[in-house]
Design a protein around this motif. Sequence first.
Motif, PDB file in Angstrom:
ATOM      1  N   ILE A  38       0.847  -1.184   0.000  1.00 12.27           N
ATOM      2  CA  ILE A  38       0.000   0.000   0.000  1.00 12.27           C
ATOM      3  C   ILE A  38       0.885   1.238   0.000  1.00 12.27           C
ATOM      4  N   GLU A  39       0.458   2.254  -0.753  1.00 14.48           N
ATOM      5  CA  GLU A  39       1.116   3.559  -0.728  1.00 14.48           C
ATOM      6  C   GLU A  39       0.277   4.517   0.101  1.00 14.48           C
ATOM      7  N   ARG A  40       0.955   5.362   0.858  1.00 16.33           N
ATOM      8  CA  ARG A  40       0.287   6.348   1.710  1.00 16.33           C
ATOM      9  C   ARG A  40       0.640   7.745   1.219  1.00 16.33           C
ATOM     10  N   TYR A  41      -0.395   8.468   0.827  1.00 16.05           N
ATOM     11  CA  TYR A  41      -0.181   9.837   0.347  1.00 16.05           C
ATOM     12  C   TYR A  41      -0.930  10.797   1.264  1.00 16.05           C
ATOM     13  N   GLU A  42      -0.204  11.770   1.794  1.00 14.09           N
ATOM     14  CA  GLU A  42      -0.809  12.743   2.706  1.00 14.09           C
ATOM     15  C   GLU A  42      -1.055  14.054   1.970  1.00 14.09           C
ATOM     16  N   LYS A  43      -2.317  14.407   1.869  1.00 15.74           N
ATOM     17  CA  LYS A  43      -2.726  15.625   1.173  1.00 15.74           C
ATOM     18  C   LYS A  43      -2.787  16.769   2.177  1.00 15.74           C
ATOM     19  N   GLU A  44      -2.115  17.841   1.852  1.00 18.36           N
ATOM     20  CA  GLU A  44      -2.037  18.967   2.779  1.00 18.36           C
ATOM     21  C   GLU A  44      -3.406  19.619   2.974  1.00 18.36           C
ATOM     22  N   GLY A  45      -3.614  20.135   4.149  1.00 18.73           N
ATOM     23  CA  GLY A  45      -4.856  20.811   4.484  1.00 18.73           C
ATOM     24  C   GLY A  45      -5.033  20.849   5.982  1.00 18.73           C
ATOM     25  N   VAL A  46      -6.126  21.427   6.441  1.00 16.64           N
ATOM     26  CA  VAL A  46      -6.428  21.468   7.878  1.00 16.64           C
ATOM     27  C   VAL A  46      -7.832  20.902   8.087  1.00 16.64           C
ATOM     28  N   PRO A  47      -7.953  19.665   8.580  1.00 12.70           N
ATOM     29  CA  PRO A  47      -6.822  18.756   8.850  1.00 12.70           C
ATOM     30  C   PRO A  47      -6.308  18.130   7.554  1.00 12.70           C
ATOM     31  N   SER A  48      -5.139  17.519   7.615  1.00 10.71           N
ATOM     32  CA  SER A  48      -4.587  16.841   6.433  1.00 10.71           C
ATOM     33  C   SER A  48      -5.376  15.573   6.136  1.00 10.71           C
ATOM     34  N   THR A  49      -5.326  15.130   4.902  1.00  7.56           N
ATOM     35  CA  THR A  49      -6.056  13.944   4.471  1.00  7.56           C
ATOM     36  C   THR A  49      -5.070  12.876   4.020  1.00  7.56           C
ATOM     37  N   VAL A  50      -5.230  11.669   4.537  1.00  8.70           N
ATOM     38  CA  VAL A  50      -4.374  10.548   4.146  1.00  8.70           C
ATOM     39  C   VAL A  50      -5.134   9.684   3.154  1.00  8.70           C
ATOM     40  N   ILE A  51      -4.532   9.450   1.994  1.00 12.40           N
ATOM     41  CA  ILE A  51      -5.138   8.616   0.950  1.00 12.40           C
ATOM     42  C   ILE A  51      -4.281   7.373   0.775  1.00 12.40           C
ATOM     43  N   LEU A  52      -4.937   6.220   0.770  1.00 11.66           N
ATOM     44  CA  LEU A  52      -4.255   4.932   0.625  1.00 11.66           C
ATOM     45  C   LEU A  52      -4.587   4.336  -0.740  1.00 11.66           C
ATOM     46  N   SER A  53      -3.592   3.748  -1.373  1.00 12.95           N
ATOM     47  CA  SER A  53      -3.802   3.075  -2.662  1.00 12.95           C
ATOM     48  C   SER A  53      -2.883   1.875  -2.749  1.00 12.95           C
ATOM     49  N   LEU A  54      -3.215   0.934  -3.610  1.00 14.75           N
ATOM     50  CA  LEU A  54      -2.366  -0.231  -3.815  1.00 14.75           C
ATOM     51  C   LEU A  54      -1.124   0.166  -4.603  1.00 14.75           C
ATOM     52  N   THR A  55       0.016  -0.381  -4.235  1.00 11.71           N
ATOM     53  CA  THR A  55       1.233  -0.145  -4.997  1.00 11.71           C
ATOM     54  C   THR A  55       1.140  -0.859  -6.338  1.00 11.71           C
ATOM     55  N   ASP A  56       1.876  -0.360  -7.292  1.00 12.33           N
ATOM     56  CA  ASP A  56       1.894  -0.954  -8.623  1.00 12.33           C
ATOM     57  C   ASP A  56       3.360  -1.160  -9.025  1.00 12.33           C
ATOM     58  N   PRO A  57       3.784  -2.440  -9.225  1.00 14.91           N
ATOM     59  CA  PRO A  57       2.915  -3.579  -9.469  1.00 14.91           C
ATOM     60  C   PRO A  57       2.586  -4.510  -8.295  1.00 14.91           C
ATOM     61  N   PRO A  58       3.341  -4.560  -7.173  1.00 11.01           N
ATOM     62  CA  PRO A  58       3.096  -5.663  -6.218  1.00 11.01           C
ATOM     63  C   PRO A  58       1.693  -5.698  -5.636  1.00 11.01           C
ATOM     64  N   GLY A  59       1.175  -4.560  -5.170  1.00 14.89           N
ATOM     65  CA  GLY A  59      -0.147  -4.557  -4.556  1.00 14.89           C
ATOM     66  C   GLY A  59      -1.251  -4.874  -5.540  1.00 14.89           C
ATOM     67  N   ARG A  60      -1.197  -4.236  -6.724  1.00 17.66           N
ATOM     68  CA  ARG A  60      -2.241  -4.463  -7.719  1.00 17.66           C
ATOM     69  C   ARG A  60      -2.171  -5.880  -8.269  1.00 17.66           C
TER      70      ARG A  60
END
Length: 313
Positions: A38-60
């Motif tokens: 899984i990849e973890r991407y943190e989107k800036e903001g107040v509060p910040s938002t964490v988005i999770l996605s499958l890695t490519d290629p192993p997760g997918r």
Amino acid sequence: MALGPRPLRTEQLARRLDHVSERSVYRYAAKLVKRELIERYEKEGVPSTVILSLTDPPGRNLYRLLGRFAATQLAELPSPDNVVQSWGPLKPFGQFWESGFVERLSREPRTLTQLAGGPHGLTFHQVSRRMRIFTDVGLVIAGPSRGHGKCYELTEHGRRRMALIVALGRWRQRFVLTGGRLGLTGTEMATVIRAALPLILLPNFAGMSINLGVADPMDKYGQRTVEALQGVIGEDGAIRCDLADRRTVDGSVVGTMNTWLGALLDGSRGRMRSGGDLALVDACLIQLHDVLWEAARPDPPPHLGLYIEVPPS
């Protein structure tokens, strides 16, 4: 499986996995990030938002692998009514394989006393408890033995689970292991083949025998060791393996780990070394692939219940 269709915010993922606490979702997501699934991407903001996605290629790739497995004739996996129970039996299956019980039962039915004497280090009572669990989830069936107690053998359902072992073996080799290491050992692949062989029927070849070998990589002296097993086809077309009375071989096939993975996963048999009755060899390999992946579809439809659909927030 929930992240397969699209990336999700952590709280969205927690709502979809309503059988798991939100704290557990955060904890397991962190573990899967560490394992690069899984990849973890943190989107800036107040509060910040964490988005999770499958890695490519192993997760997918793992997502597609499990989807293909679920789309086979294992009809109870998964269930649209209860996602937890439908995928839950994969955990005891992992224990079943790791403990070496599959290897021993692939050879012949065995009693609890015989199973307790293995390298797994389990006591008789621990083996007894586990065999009750494996029986409940349909991996083994208990029948009468010649002596005292019950004799356990693999069910058809348990034998068909070899499809998952082979698929995970290739996945490990491609995305987990390094340095050219193989996803399965020769002994493990021989166990897969031996366990799956009783699923096929070859009535046109009754009374004949076939040898199947898995060749390990060459050592520094240019030599290979081969894990071999022999199957004898009965009058009903069923195959019995590892018989004490070795017979004249009517057909034989030997392949490396990669060629066996190709044959069992993709139906690709071109690079295997075969001899004797080629019609017998071809029929055996075709059926081995078909019984493990019959009715498989590359992209499982939503009604299979791989994830829980909820209205958007």
